[in-house]
Scaffold this motif. Structure first.
Motif, PDB file in Angstrom:
ATOM      1  N   LEU A  26       0.830  -1.200   0.000  1.00  0.00           N
ATOM      2  CA  LEU A  26       0.000   0.000   0.000  1.00  0.00           C
ATOM      3  C   LEU A  26       0.869   1.257   0.000  1.00  0.00           C
ATOM      4  O   LEU A  26       0.575   2.224  -0.713  1.00  0.00           O
ATOM      5  CB  LEU A  26      -0.937   0.000   1.209  1.00  0.00           C
ATOM      6  N   ALA A  27       1.952   1.245   0.771  1.00  0.00           N
ATOM      7  CA  ALA A  27       2.853   2.405   0.802  1.00  0.00           C
ATOM      8  C   ALA A  27       3.421   2.691  -0.582  1.00  0.00           C
ATOM      9  O   ALA A  27       3.550   3.862  -0.977  1.00  0.00           O
ATOM     10  CB  ALA A  27       3.981   2.177   1.813  1.00  0.00           C
ATOM     11  N   GLN A  28       3.739   1.649  -1.342  1.00  0.00           N
ATOM     12  CA  GLN A  28       4.227   1.838  -2.723  1.00  0.00           C
ATOM     13  C   GLN A  28       3.158   2.528  -3.571  1.00  0.00           C
ATOM     14  O   GLN A  28       3.463   3.424  -4.356  1.00  0.00           O
ATOM     15  CB  GLN A  28       4.619   0.488  -3.356  1.00  0.00           C
ATOM     16  N   ALA A  29       1.905   2.092  -3.406  1.00  0.00           N
ATOM     17  CA  ALA A  29       0.809   2.708  -4.163  1.00  0.00           C
ATOM     18  C   ALA A  29       0.585   4.161  -3.753  1.00  0.00           C
ATOM     19  O   ALA A  29       0.037   4.947  -4.534  1.00  0.00           O
ATOM     20  CB  ALA A  29      -0.478   1.903  -3.970  1.00  0.00           C
ATOM     21  N   LEU A  30       1.012   4.516  -2.550  1.00  0.00           N
ATOM     22  CA  LEU A  30       0.830   5.889  -2.043  1.00  0.00           C
ATOM     23  C   LEU A  30       1.983   6.827  -2.384  1.00  0.00           C
ATOM     24  O   LEU A  30       1.903   8.024  -2.099  1.00  0.00           O
ATOM     25  CB  LEU A  30       0.678   5.853  -0.516  1.00  0.00           C
ATOM     26  N   ARG A  31       3.056   6.335  -2.985  1.00  0.00           N
ATOM     27  CA  ARG A  31       4.247   7.158  -3.231  1.00  0.00           C
ATOM     28  C   ARG A  31       3.906   8.491  -3.907  1.00  0.00           C
ATOM     29  O   ARG A  31       4.359   9.542  -3.473  1.00  0.00           O
ATOM     30  CB  ARG A  31       5.276   6.403  -4.082  1.00  0.00           C
ATOM     31  N   GLY A  86      -9.054  -0.285  -2.223  1.00  0.00           N
ATOM     32  CA  GLY A  86      -9.692   0.994  -2.504  1.00  0.00           C
ATOM     33  C   GLY A  86      -9.358   2.043  -1.464  1.00  0.00           C
ATOM     34  O   GLY A  86      -8.419   1.907  -0.681  1.00  0.00           O
ATOM     35  N   SER A  87     -10.131   3.111  -1.486  1.00  0.00           N
ATOM     36  CA  SER A  87      -9.906   4.195  -0.532  1.00  0.00           C
ATOM     37  C   SER A  87     -11.141   5.073  -0.466  1.00  0.00           C
ATOM     38  O   SER A  87     -12.081   4.924  -1.244  1.00  0.00           O
ATOM     39  CB  SER A  87      -8.700   5.039  -0.952  1.00  0.00           C
ATOM     40  N   GLY A  88     -11.090   5.999   0.444  1.00  0.00           N
ATOM     41  CA  GLY A  88     -12.172   6.960   0.596  1.00  0.00           C
ATOM     42  C   GLY A  88     -11.761   7.982   1.626  1.00  0.00           C
ATOM     43  O   GLY A  88     -10.592   8.053   2.029  1.00  0.00           O
ATOM     44  N   HIS A  89     -12.740   8.768   2.076  1.00  0.00           N
ATOM     45  CA  HIS A  89     -12.442   9.783   3.089  1.00  0.00           C
ATOM     46  C   HIS A  89     -13.658  10.004   3.961  1.00  0.00           C
ATOM     47  O   HIS A  89     -14.793   9.754   3.548  1.00  0.00           O
ATOM     48  CB  HIS A  89     -11.985  11.093   2.446  1.00  0.00           C
ATOM     49  N   PHE A  90     -13.399  10.433   5.166  1.00  0.00           N
ATOM     50  CA  PHE A  90     -14.448  10.846   6.086  1.00  0.00           C
ATOM     51  C   PHE A  90     -14.436  12.365   6.122  1.00  0.00           C
ATOM     52  O   PHE A  90     -13.418  12.977   6.478  1.00  0.00           O
ATOM     53  CB  PHE A  90     -14.204  10.297   7.499  1.00  0.00           C
ATOM     54  N   ASP A  91     -15.560  12.975   5.750  1.00  0.00           N
ATOM     55  CA  ASP A  91     -15.738  14.431   5.835  1.00  0.00           C
ATOM     56  C   ASP A  91     -14.604  15.236   5.192  1.00  0.00           C
ATOM     57  O   ASP A  91     -14.261  16.318   5.673  1.00  0.00           O
ATOM     58  CB  ASP A  91     -15.880  14.867   7.298  1.00  0.00           C
ATOM     59  N   GLU A  92     -14.012  14.723   4.145  1.00  0.00           N
ATOM     60  CA  GLU A  92     -12.915  15.389   3.438  1.00  0.00           C
ATOM     61  C   GLU A  92     -11.730  15.701   4.353  1.00  0.00           C
ATOM     62  O   GLU A  92     -10.875  16.503   4.023  1.00  0.00           O
ATOM     63  CB  GLU A  92     -13.402  16.676   2.753  1.00  0.00           C
ATOM     64  N   ARG A  93     -11.669  15.028   5.520  1.00  0.00           N
ATOM     65  CA  ARG A  93     -10.596  15.310   6.477  1.00  0.00           C
ATOM     66  C   ARG A  93      -9.714  14.100   6.766  1.00  0.00           C
ATOM     67  O   ARG A  93      -8.572  14.256   7.156  1.00  0.00           O
ATOM     68  CB  ARG A  93     -11.180  15.833   7.793  1.00  0.00           C
ATOM     69  N   GLY A  98      -9.782   0.993   2.321  1.00  0.00           N
ATOM     70  CA  GLY A  98     -10.828   0.068   2.702  1.00  0.00           C
ATOM     71  C   GLY A  98     -10.283  -1.327   2.964  1.00  0.00           C
ATOM     72  O   GLY A  98      -9.121  -1.631   2.690  1.00  0.00           O
ATOM     73  N   ILE A  99     -11.149  -2.182   3.493  1.00  0.00           N
ATOM     74  CA  ILE A  99     -10.789  -3.552   3.824  1.00  0.00           C
ATOM     75  C   ILE A  99     -11.682  -4.486   3.021  1.00  0.00           C
ATOM     76  O   ILE A  99     -12.892  -4.294   2.939  1.00  0.00           O
ATOM     77  CB  ILE A  99     -10.980  -3.831   5.333  1.00  0.00           C
ATOM     78  N   GLY A 100     -11.074  -5.506   2.429  1.00  0.00           N
ATOM     79  CA  GLY A 100     -11.814  -6.544   1.723  1.00  0.00           C
ATOM     80  C   GLY A 100     -11.516  -7.891   2.353  1.00  0.00           C
ATOM     81  O   GLY A 100     -10.733  -8.003   3.280  1.00  0.00           O
ATOM     82  N   GLY A 101     -12.153  -8.917   1.825  1.00  0.00           N
ATOM     83  CA  GLY A 101     -11.919 -10.264   2.344  1.00  0.00           C
ATOM     84  C   GLY A 101     -13.070 -10.726   3.212  1.00  0.00           C
ATOM     85  O   GLY A 101     -14.234 -10.457   2.910  1.00  0.00           O
ATOM     86  N   ASP A 102     -12.754 -11.415   4.296  1.00  0.00           N
ATOM     87  CA  ASP A 102     -13.756 -12.013   5.186  1.00  0.00           C
ATOM     88  C   ASP A 102     -14.373 -10.949   6.088  1.00  0.00           C
ATOM     89  O   ASP A 102     -14.103 -10.893   7.294  1.00  0.00           O
ATOM     90  CB  ASP A 102     -13.110 -13.129   6.009  1.00  0.00           C
ATOM     91  N   LEU A 153      -6.231   6.660  -5.186  1.00  0.00           N
ATOM     92  CA  LEU A 153      -6.027   5.328  -4.607  1.00  0.00           C
ATOM     93  C   LEU A 153      -7.261   4.432  -4.745  1.00  0.00           C
ATOM     94  O   LEU A 153      -7.234   3.268  -4.347  1.00  0.00           O
ATOM     95  CB  LEU A 153      -5.666   5.485  -3.123  1.00  0.00           C
ATOM     96  N   SER A 154      -8.324   4.946  -5.331  1.00  0.00           N
ATOM     97  CA  SER A 154      -9.605   4.226  -5.344  1.00  0.00           C
ATOM     98  C   SER A 154      -9.549   2.854  -6.013  1.00  0.00           C
ATOM     99  O   SER A 154     -10.278   1.947  -5.642  1.00  0.00           O
ATOM    100  CB  SER A 154     -10.691   5.083  -5.987  1.00  0.00           C
ATOM    101  N   ALA A 155      -8.668   2.670  -6.976  1.00  0.00           N
ATOM    102  CA  ALA A 155      -8.584   1.385  -7.684  1.00  0.00           C
ATOM    103  C   ALA A 155      -7.587   0.418  -7.041  1.00  0.00           C
ATOM    104  O   ALA A 155      -7.408  -0.700  -7.534  1.00  0.00           O
ATOM    105  CB  ALA A 155      -8.197   1.616  -9.146  1.00  0.00           C
ATOM    106  N   PHE A 156      -6.957   0.803  -5.938  1.00  0.00           N
ATOM    107  CA  PHE A 156      -5.952  -0.058  -5.306  1.00  0.00           C
ATOM    108  C   PHE A 156      -6.577  -1.369  -4.828  1.00  0.00           C
ATOM    109  O   PHE A 156      -7.627  -1.377  -4.199  1.00  0.00           O
ATOM    110  CB  PHE A 156      -5.303   0.647  -4.114  1.00  0.00           C
ATOM    111  N   THR A 157      -5.930  -2.469  -5.161  1.00  0.00           N
ATOM    112  CA  THR A 157      -6.321  -3.784  -4.659  1.00  0.00           C
ATOM    113  C   THR A 157      -5.058  -4.496  -4.198  1.00  0.00           C
ATOM    114  O   THR A 157      -4.210  -4.861  -5.012  1.00  0.00           O
ATOM    115  CB  THR A 157      -7.022  -4.626  -5.753  1.00  0.00           C
ATOM    116  N   GLY A 158      -4.938  -4.650  -2.893  1.00  0.00           N
ATOM    117  CA  GLY A 158      -3.768  -5.326  -2.327  1.00  0.00           C
ATOM    118  C   GLY A 158      -3.965  -6.823  -2.282  1.00  0.00           C
ATOM    119  O   GLY A 158      -5.074  -7.337  -2.453  1.00  0.00           O
ATOM    120  N   ARG A 159      -2.875  -7.512  -2.018  1.00  0.00           N
ATOM    121  CA  ARG A 159      -2.934  -8.971  -1.933  1.00  0.00           C
ATOM    122  C   ARG A 159      -3.699  -9.385  -0.674  1.00  0.00           C
ATOM    123  O   ARG A 159      -3.803  -8.634   0.294  1.00  0.00           O
ATOM    124  CB  ARG A 159      -1.532  -9.547  -1.914  1.00  0.00           C
TER     125      ARG A 159
END
Length: 194
Positions: A26-31, A86-93, A98-102, A153-159
């Motif tokens: 994720l850090a790589q995707a955030l560079r 993926g990603s998102g924001h709370f109140d633009e702040r 996000g979390i996927g999986g179980d 970052l919205s399209a990010f999908t980690g392992r």
């Protein structure tokens, strides 16, 4: 001599932590976001976590009482298979991943943790679980970076990875000015097979 006297209380939460390689992915995707939005207050990668229950300020004696039942709960649960997505924001702040999986297992674990805490007499604000990993916070005078970073970052999908430990975490042991830092008070492996 500059020894710190431990506070009588500590700010506490119960969480899961992604493994280092999932965080690094994720850090790589955030560079590019780090470079494009230097005014955001970025959380340290070692502090990334998924909060199951935020308990707030507790006496140290109460924290000690929670440790044995939390260890027992973890021993009976199987590891969860999760991913950062993926990603998102709370109140633009607040920028989050996000979390996927179980997610059903994650909701169940959070429910068990919260019930255990309440059964041991700890009152806390029991908000609905919205699984996420907080990445950064905006400064009061500039919220645009959070929105743009979330879009990038919205399209990010980690392992997929396994959450193998339950963590009891304390925040800002020193309580001075500056960024919030977290430290495990204790953690326990998930040993169940069911």
């Amino acid at each position: 001599m500059n020894e710190q006297i431990p506070a009588e209380t500590i700010r506490v939460f119960i969480a899961l932590a992604p493994p280092d390689d999932a965080k690094e992915e994720l850090a790589q995707a955030l560079r590019s976001a780090y470079d494009a939005h230097p005014r955001l207050r970025w959380n340290r990668i070692e502090d990334w976590h998924i909060t199951l229950a935020f308990l707030g300020e507790l006496p140290r004696s109460t924290v000690a009482l929670l440790q044995p039942p939390l260890a027992e709960l973890a021993a009976g649960r199987r590891p969860l298979r999760l991913a950062l997505r993926g990603s998102g924001h709370f109140d633009e702040r607040v920028l989050w991943s996000g979390i996927g999986g179980d997610l059903e297992g994650l909701q169940s674990l959070a429910g068990e943790v919260r019930t255990l805490v309440k059964d041991h007499g700890v009152a806390f604000v029991d908000r609905p679980l919205n699984p996420h990993l907080t990445l950064a916070r905006a400064r009061r005078d500039d919220t645009s970076g959070v929105v743009r970073a979330a879009a990038g970052l919205s399209a990010f999908t980690g392992r997929t990875w396994q959450a193998e430990r339950l963590h009891l975490v304390g925040s800002n042991y020193g309580r001075g000015p500056g960024p919030i830092h977290y430290r495990d008070i204790d953690s326990w492996p998930f040993c169940g097979t069911g």
